[in-house]
Design a protein around this motif. Sequence first.
Motif, PDB file in Angstrom:
ATOM      1  N   LEU A  74      64.334  93.989  82.867  1.00 10.76           N
ATOM      2  CA  LEU A  74      64.775  93.337  84.098  1.00 10.76           C
ATOM      3  C   LEU A  74      66.110  93.908  84.564  1.00 10.76           C
ATOM      4  O   LEU A  74      66.294  94.211  85.754  1.00 10.76           O
ATOM      5  CB  LEU A  74      64.878  91.828  83.879  1.00 10.76           C
ATOM      6  N   GLU A  75      67.045  94.074  83.636  1.00  6.71           N
ATOM      7  CA  GLU A  75      68.365  94.596  84.014  1.00  6.71           C
ATOM      8  C   GLU A  75      68.273  96.039  84.504  1.00  6.71           C
ATOM      9  O   GLU A  75      68.998  96.425  85.429  1.00  6.71           O
ATOM     10  CB  GLU A  75      69.322  94.493  82.822  1.00  6.71           C
ATOM     11  N   LEU A  76      67.389  96.816  83.924  1.00  7.25           N
ATOM     12  CA  LEU A  76      67.219  98.200  84.359  1.00  7.25           C
ATOM     13  C   LEU A  76      66.624  98.244  85.769  1.00  7.25           C
ATOM     14  O   LEU A  76      67.055  99.035  86.624  1.00  7.25           O
ATOM     15  CB  LEU A  76      66.340  98.945  83.365  1.00  7.25           C
ATOM     16  N   ILE A  77      65.642  97.401  86.027  1.00  5.74           N
ATOM     17  CA  ILE A  77      65.059  97.327  87.374  1.00  5.74           C
ATOM     18  C   ILE A  77      66.095  96.812  88.373  1.00  5.74           C
ATOM     19  O   ILE A  77      66.197  97.326  89.498  1.00  5.74           O
ATOM     20  CB  ILE A  77      63.803  96.430  87.371  1.00  5.74           C
ATOM     21  N   ARG A  78      66.883  95.833  87.957  1.00  8.09           N
ATOM     22  CA  ARG A  78      67.955  95.322  88.809  1.00  8.09           C
ATOM     23  C   ARG A  78      68.890  96.462  89.235  1.00  8.09           C
ATOM     24  O   ARG A  78      69.236  96.606  90.415  1.00  8.09           O
ATOM     25  CB  ARG A  78      68.746  94.246  88.063  1.00  8.09           C
ATOM     26  N   GLU A  79      69.274  97.289  88.277  1.00  5.63           N
ATOM     27  CA  GLU A  79      70.163  98.417  88.574  1.00  5.63           C
ATOM     28  C   GLU A  79      69.500  99.418  89.516  1.00  5.63           C
ATOM     29  O   GLU A  79      70.106  99.859  90.508  1.00  5.63           O
ATOM     30  CB  GLU A  79      70.538  99.114  87.262  1.00  5.63           C
ATOM     31  N   LEU A  80      68.242  99.778  89.224  1.00  4.16           N
ATOM     32  CA  LEU A  80      67.547 100.779  90.032  1.00  4.16           C
ATOM     33  C   LEU A  80      67.270 100.303  91.456  1.00  4.16           C
ATOM     34  O   LEU A  80      67.237 101.107  92.393  1.00  4.16           O
ATOM     35  CB  LEU A  80      66.232 101.164  89.352  1.00  4.16           C
ATOM     36  N   MET A  81      67.097  98.991  91.633  1.00  2.00           N
ATOM     37  CA  MET A  81      66.796  98.454  92.955  1.00  2.00           C
ATOM     38  C   MET A  81      68.031  97.898  93.661  1.00  2.00           C
ATOM     39  O   MET A  81      67.937  97.460  94.820  1.00  2.00           O
ATOM     40  CB  MET A  81      65.708  97.371  92.850  1.00  2.00           C
ATOM     41  N   GLY A  82      69.184  97.890  92.966  1.00  2.00           N
ATOM     42  CA  GLY A  82      70.407  97.384  93.573  1.00  2.00           C
ATOM     43  C   GLY A  82      70.327  95.910  93.923  1.00  2.00           C
ATOM     44  O   GLY A  82      70.837  95.478  94.965  1.00  2.00           O
ATOM     45  N   TRP A  83      69.726  95.130  93.021  1.00  2.00           N
ATOM     46  CA  TRP A  83      69.496  93.690  93.276  1.00  2.00           C
ATOM     47  C   TRP A  83      70.509  92.871  92.504  1.00  2.00           C
ATOM     48  O   TRP A  83      70.790  93.153  91.335  1.00  2.00           O
ATOM     49  CB  TRP A  83      68.074  93.332  92.831  1.00  2.00           C
ATOM     50  N   ASP A  84      71.076  91.840  93.138  1.00  2.00           N
ATOM     51  CA  ASP A  84      72.087  91.019  92.468  1.00  2.00           C
ATOM     52  C   ASP A  84      71.694  89.549  92.413  1.00  2.00           C
ATOM     53  O   ASP A  84      72.547  88.661  92.333  1.00  2.00           O
ATOM     54  CB  ASP A  84      73.451  91.174  93.158  1.00  2.00           C
ATOM     55  N   GLY A  85      70.400  89.276  92.417  1.00  2.00           N
ATOM     56  CA  GLY A  85      69.926  87.897  92.377  1.00  2.00           C
ATOM     57  C   GLY A  85      69.898  87.319  90.971  1.00  2.00           C
ATOM     58  O   GLY A  85      70.437  87.902  90.023  1.00  2.00           O
ATOM     59  N   GLN A  86      69.223  86.181  90.831  1.00  2.00           N
ATOM     60  CA  GLN A  86      69.176  85.457  89.557  1.00  2.00           C
ATOM     61  C   GLN A  86      67.761  85.430  88.992  1.00  2.00           C
ATOM     62  O   GLN A  86      66.776  85.431  89.725  1.00  2.00           O
ATOM     63  CB  GLN A  86      69.644  84.009  89.748  1.00  2.00           C
TER      64      GLN A  86
END
Length: 332
Positions: free
Chosen positions: A256-268
């Motif tokens: 999840l954290e890797l996808i968050r980084e790759l997609m530039g997402w800062d949600g919860q």
Amino acid sequence: MSDFWQDRPVLVTGADGFIGSHLSEQLVKQGARVRALAQYNSFNSWGWLDESPLHDQMEVVEGDIRDPLCCRTISEGVDTVFHLAALIAIPYSYRAPQSYVDTNVSGTLNMVQAAKEAGVRRFMHTSTSEVYGTAQYVPIDEKHPLQPQSPYSASKIGADQMALSYWHAFALPVTVMRPFNTYGPRQSARAVIPTIITQIAAGAEQIQLGDVSPTRDFNYVEDTCRGMLALAECDACVGEVVNIASNYEISVGDTLELIRELMGWDGQFVQDPQRLRPPGSEVFRLWGDNRKIRELTGWQPQIDIREGLRRTIEWFTNQDNLRRYKADRYNV
């Protein structure tokens, strides 16, 4: 690229699905004459083959592996069978376990019997790392105990053993291919990586998941398909069970954290209780040993998790692809 598959007649069951459609395309690119089985339906849908630019280079047939006559018909004149057709969703297996026995166990029986009667050169049966259950030791090699922690897993153990029984009893040249956690374009949103990507791509500020502590051995779909082809080309693999694995584990939370980084997402992230497996059914650790496939075929994964996720995100965030998914609903 070798000419092993050039003009070779090949049957792929489950060709309308995620891995099956990619495998069928790889076979076409290598010159095989592909007969692609799509499950019969009244919508005249060929699943993911409808979207394939190569489907006009395949013989697409509709049918159902639960029907023995259908299996006999589609197996005629075939050199190699790649048997991928199966029910695979774990949560749905809690609701409809009989259907998993009918498709995965009885369907496999129908296919190996048809292959035996047709005299095929190789029968490549697709297993799953879920048959191992939570790792008792890591990395998980092919001698690891089998643990049926869901009706799905139990049905696949039964299917694997049915296929192997035809090797022992009738000398049908069977190989059991056991892929770990394949991901990539076209994967069902019931799987964790598409679940994360589609929710973020749809603009969610919160994404809903189940338990994020389990680890998985993720393999990009192109690598999985290359492994399947390599095993089918290997005479020493007849009668063997062989993992297709990266020999690397990562937790769902770290994914999840890797996808968050790759997609530039800062949600919860929010835990959704309906996405949790029953306590005794959750597989908490999967990390596959790939020494056997490397020694037998020389195969090893070429696409690491970061690059594989980048390609997967690129595909899912294409609006023509994203619209096929219901990101706001839990896919059982």
